[in-house]
Design a protein around this motif. Structure first.
Motif, PDB file in Angstrom:
ATOM      1  N   GLU A   1       0.834  -1.211   0.000  1.00 51.10           N
ATOM      2  CA  GLU A   1       0.000   0.000   0.000  1.00 51.10           C
ATOM      3  C   GLU A   1       0.865   1.256   0.000  1.00 51.10           C
ATOM      4  OE1 GLU A   1      -2.645  -0.236   3.309  1.00 51.10           O
ATOM      5  OE2 GLU A   1      -3.853  -1.867   2.458  1.00 51.10           O
ATOM      6  N   PHE A   2       1.963   1.219   0.744  1.00 49.32           N
ATOM      7  CA  PHE A   2       2.917   2.339   0.717  1.00 49.32           C
ATOM      8  C   PHE A   2       3.478   2.518  -0.701  1.00 49.32           C
ATOM      9  CE2 PHE A   2       3.693   2.471   5.450  1.00 49.32           C
ATOM     10  CZ  PHE A   2       3.594   3.852   5.586  1.00 49.32           C
ATOM     11  N   GLU A   3       3.786   1.416  -1.378  1.00 50.57           N
ATOM     12  CA  GLU A   3       4.272   1.493  -2.755  1.00 50.57           C
ATOM     13  C   GLU A   3       3.281   2.228  -3.652  1.00 50.57           C
ATOM     14  OE1 GLU A   3       7.126  -2.377  -3.535  1.00 50.57           O
ATOM     15  OE2 GLU A   3       4.973  -2.604  -3.844  1.00 50.57           O
ATOM     16  N   ASP A   4       2.009   1.877  -3.518  1.00 50.91           N
ATOM     17  CA  ASP A   4       0.969   2.504  -4.334  1.00 50.91           C
ATOM     18  C   ASP A   4       0.836   3.987  -4.013  1.00 50.91           C
ATOM     19  OD1 ASP A   4       0.476   0.042  -5.483  1.00 50.91           O
ATOM     20  OD2 ASP A   4      -1.199  -0.433  -4.138  1.00 50.91           O
ATOM     21  N   LEU A   5       0.945   4.316  -2.736  1.00 45.57           N
ATOM     22  CA  LEU A   5       0.801   5.706  -2.301  1.00 45.57           C
ATOM     23  C   LEU A   5       1.976   6.568  -2.775  1.00 45.57           C
ATOM     24  CD1 LEU A   5      -0.731   7.815  -0.490  1.00 45.57           C
ATOM     25  CD2 LEU A   5       0.777   7.066   1.376  1.00 45.57           C
ATOM     26  N   LEU A   6       3.178   6.020  -2.655  1.00 44.68           N
ATOM     27  CA  LEU A   6       4.389   6.802  -2.906  1.00 44.68           C
ATOM     28  C   LEU A   6       4.976   6.597  -4.294  1.00 44.68           C
ATOM     29  CD1 LEU A   6       6.108   6.102   0.542  1.00 44.68           C
ATOM     30  CD2 LEU A   6       4.666   8.055  -0.075  1.00 44.68           C
ATOM     31  N   GLN A   7       4.459   5.577  -5.006  1.00 45.47           N
ATOM     32  CA  GLN A   7       4.956   5.262  -6.358  1.00 45.47           C
ATOM     33  C   GLN A   7       6.457   4.979  -6.356  1.00 45.47           C
ATOM     34  OE1 GLN A   7       2.866   4.974  -9.398  1.00 45.47           O
ATOM     35  NE2 GLN A   7       1.664   4.630  -7.537  1.00 45.47           N
ATOM     36  N   VAL A   8       6.859   4.102  -5.439  1.00 46.02           N
ATOM     37  CA  VAL A   8       8.249   3.676  -5.344  1.00 46.02           C
ATOM     38  C   VAL A   8       8.274   2.207  -4.933  1.00 46.02           C
ATOM     39  CG1 VAL A   8       8.422   4.437  -2.933  1.00 46.02           C
ATOM     40  CG2 VAL A   8      10.504   4.208  -4.300  1.00 46.02           C
ATOM     41  N   LYS A   9       9.238   1.447  -5.447  1.00 46.12           N
ATOM     42  CA  LYS A   9       9.352   0.035  -5.119  1.00 46.12           C
ATOM     43  C   LYS A   9       9.955  -0.135  -3.734  1.00 46.12           C
ATOM     44  CE  LYS A   9       9.238  -4.433  -6.023  1.00 46.12           C
ATOM     45  NZ  LYS A   9       7.948  -5.138  -6.003  1.00 46.12           N
ATOM     46  N   LEU A  10       9.248  -0.850  -2.853  1.00 45.95           N
ATOM     47  CA  LEU A  10       9.694  -1.010  -1.471  1.00 45.95           C
ATOM     48  C   LEU A  10       9.792  -2.461  -1.024  1.00 45.95           C
ATOM     49  CD1 LEU A  10       7.445   1.749   0.148  1.00 45.95           C
ATOM     50  CD2 LEU A  10       9.882   1.942  -0.379  1.00 45.95           C
ATOM     51  N   VAL A  11       9.003  -3.362  -1.616  1.00 45.42           N
ATOM     52  CA  VAL A  11       8.898  -4.742  -1.150  1.00 45.42           C
ATOM     53  C   VAL A  11       9.640  -5.680  -2.089  1.00 45.42           C
ATOM     54  CG1 VAL A  11       7.309  -6.594  -0.497  1.00 45.42           C
ATOM     55  CG2 VAL A  11       6.606  -4.199  -0.217  1.00 45.42           C
TER      56      VAL A  11
END
Length: 347
Positions: free
Chosen positions: A72-82
Motif C-alpha cells: 500500500e505504501f508502494e501505491d501511495l508513494l509510487q516507489v518500489k519497497l517490497v
C-alpha cells in the motif's frame, strides 16, 4: 484541532501515520532526520530465529500484514519497497544440519517456513562446507526509501514539522494537548531509543542495542537471495549488497566503530570469497525491550497520551500489525494484547 500529534517518523510513526491517513484522521508528526534505528535498518524480514531455528512470534500473521502494508505504501508513494526472497542459512557444523532436518519435519510452527532439503552452496563465491537450509517467506523492505519518500509526502500534505521535540513545550489542557500553538486530542510517542529521555515513559525497561551495517559492491557476484551465517548478505541492485549486523550492548551510541566494522568484515570473509569494495557504513541503536516485546499503551496518569515503541530488530515485521493494534485501542477501545501492553511494567 488535530486528532493526533505523533512524535517520531521512524517505522512505528510512519505506519501509525499511514493508518491514520487511511482512516481520515487529522495528524501532524514532529521529527528531525537523524541516525535512527529505522533509518539504518536493513529492512530484512524472516519468520525464523536463525540462531536457534525457532519460529518468530506471530510470524505468519506479521509477514502477511507487512507485505500488504508496504505494498500500500508502494501505491501511495509510487516507489518500489517490497522485495520477497528466499533466505539461505549457512550451517556451521553437522549438529546444525541434524537440528534443521528434525525441526523442518516435526515442528508444526516451522513447517511452513523451513525447507527440509539441504543445499550445496547456491553461489560459487560462497563457502558452505556443511550446506545451507532454505527459509521461505523472507524478504526485504527498503526502509530508507520508505522513510524518505513518505517524509516528502507528509511535507506535501503539511503533516510533518522538522524539529526536535521539546517536552517543556507540551501542555495538558482540558480535553486536549497543546504544543507550540498546535492543539491535538491525542499524543503518541514513537520516539525509539529516545524514550530513555522521555519524562513520561522513561520508566519502561528499554535496552539500547547498537547495530552496525554496511553496503558493499561485489562485481560479478550475482547473488539474488539473502544468505545468512554470522552476518547476512542481502542483494540490493547491480551487485550492491547490504551486510549486517552487529549486536553490541556495552557501547550504546550511533557512531561507526572500528570494532563493529571489523566484526562485519571478518565474519563476511569467512564465507564470501569474491573481492568487494565497502561503499557505505551505518550505525544505529535498536529500541529493544527486556522481554523482546513491543511497548504499546496509554500513560497511567495522562489520559490520551500513548506510546508506540520497542520494535527492536524486527521493526518491519512488527510496525504494521502493531500500528493497527494501537489504532483499534485508541479509537475503538479494543483491549491490547497482554504481551505488548505497557501495563505489564506498571510501577
Amino acid at each position: 484541532m488535530l486528532d493526533y500529534l505523533i512524535i517520531g517518523q521512524g517505522l512505528a510513526g510512519s505506519c501509525l501515520a499511514h493508518k491514520l491517513y487511511k482512516e481520515n484522521k487529522s495528524f501532524k508528526i514532529i521529527d528531525i532526520v537523524s541516525n535512527s534505528a529505522s533509518f539504518v535498518s536493513s529492512g530484512m524480514y524472516n519468520p525464523v530465529v536463525l540462531k536457534r531455528f525457532t519460529p518468530v512470534w506471530n510470524a505468519e500473521i506479521e509477514i502477511d500484514k507487512l507485505r500488504k502494508e508496504f505494498t500500500e505504501f508502494e501505491d501511495l508513494l509510487q516507489v518500489k519497497l517490497v522485495y520477497n526472497s528466499n533466505l539461505y542459512r549457512i550451517f556451521a557444523n553437522e549438529d546444525e544440519v541434524k537440528t534443521w532436518k528434525k525441526k523442518s519435519v516435526r515442528n508444526e510452527n516451522l513447517k511452513p517456513f523451513l525447507d527440509p532439503e539441504i543445499y550445496d552452496s547456491i553461489n560459487p563465491n560462497i563457502i558452505a562446507n556443511f550446506g545451507m537450509g532454505r527459509v521461505y517467506k523472507a524478504g526485504k523492505i527498503f526502509v530508507r526509501e520508505l522513510l524518505r519518500e513518505f517524509r516528502k509526502f507528509l511535507h506535501n500534505e503539511n503533516r510533518i514539522i522538522d524539529d526536535i521535540f521539546d517536552f517543556n513545550q507540551l501542555t495538558n489542557e482540558i480535553n486536549h494537548y497543546e504544543y507550540k500553538g498546535i492543539k491535538a486530542k491525542k499524543v503518541v510517542f514513537c520516539d525509539g531509543y529516545a524514550l530513555k529521555y522521555n519524562p513520561f515513559f522513561s520508566y519502561l525497561p528499554m535496552e539500547g542495542v547498537k547495530g552496525e551495517t554496511m553496503v558493499i559492491h561485489a562485481n560479478g557476484l550475482g547473488l539474488t537471495d539473502i544468505v545468512k551465517a554470522k552476518v547476512f548478505i542481502m542483494p540490493m541492485e547491480k551487485d550492491y549488497y547490504y551486510i549486517g549486523a552487529t549486536y553490541h550492548y556495552r557501547e550504546v551510541n550511533d557512531e561507526i566503530s572500528e570494532e563493529g566494522q571489523s566484526e562485519l568484515i571478518n565474519n563476511l570473509n569467512k564465507f564470501l570469497t569474491i573481492d568487494y569494495k565497502i561503499i557505505k557504513k551505518f550505525a544505529g541503536i535498536r529500541p529493544t525491550v527486556v522481554d523482546r516485546r513491543p511497548l504499546l499503551g496509554e500513560h497511567s496518569e495522562h489520559k490520551n497520551m500513548f506510546i508506540f515503541n520497542g520494535l527492536g530488530s524486527r521493526g518491519v515485521m512488527l510496525a504494521p500489525i502493531m500500528a493497527e493494534e494501537l489504532f483499534d485501542y485508541m479509537e475503538n477501545g479494543k483491549e491490547l494484547m497482554s504481551e505488548v501492553n505497557i501495563n505489564r511494567f506498571n510501577l
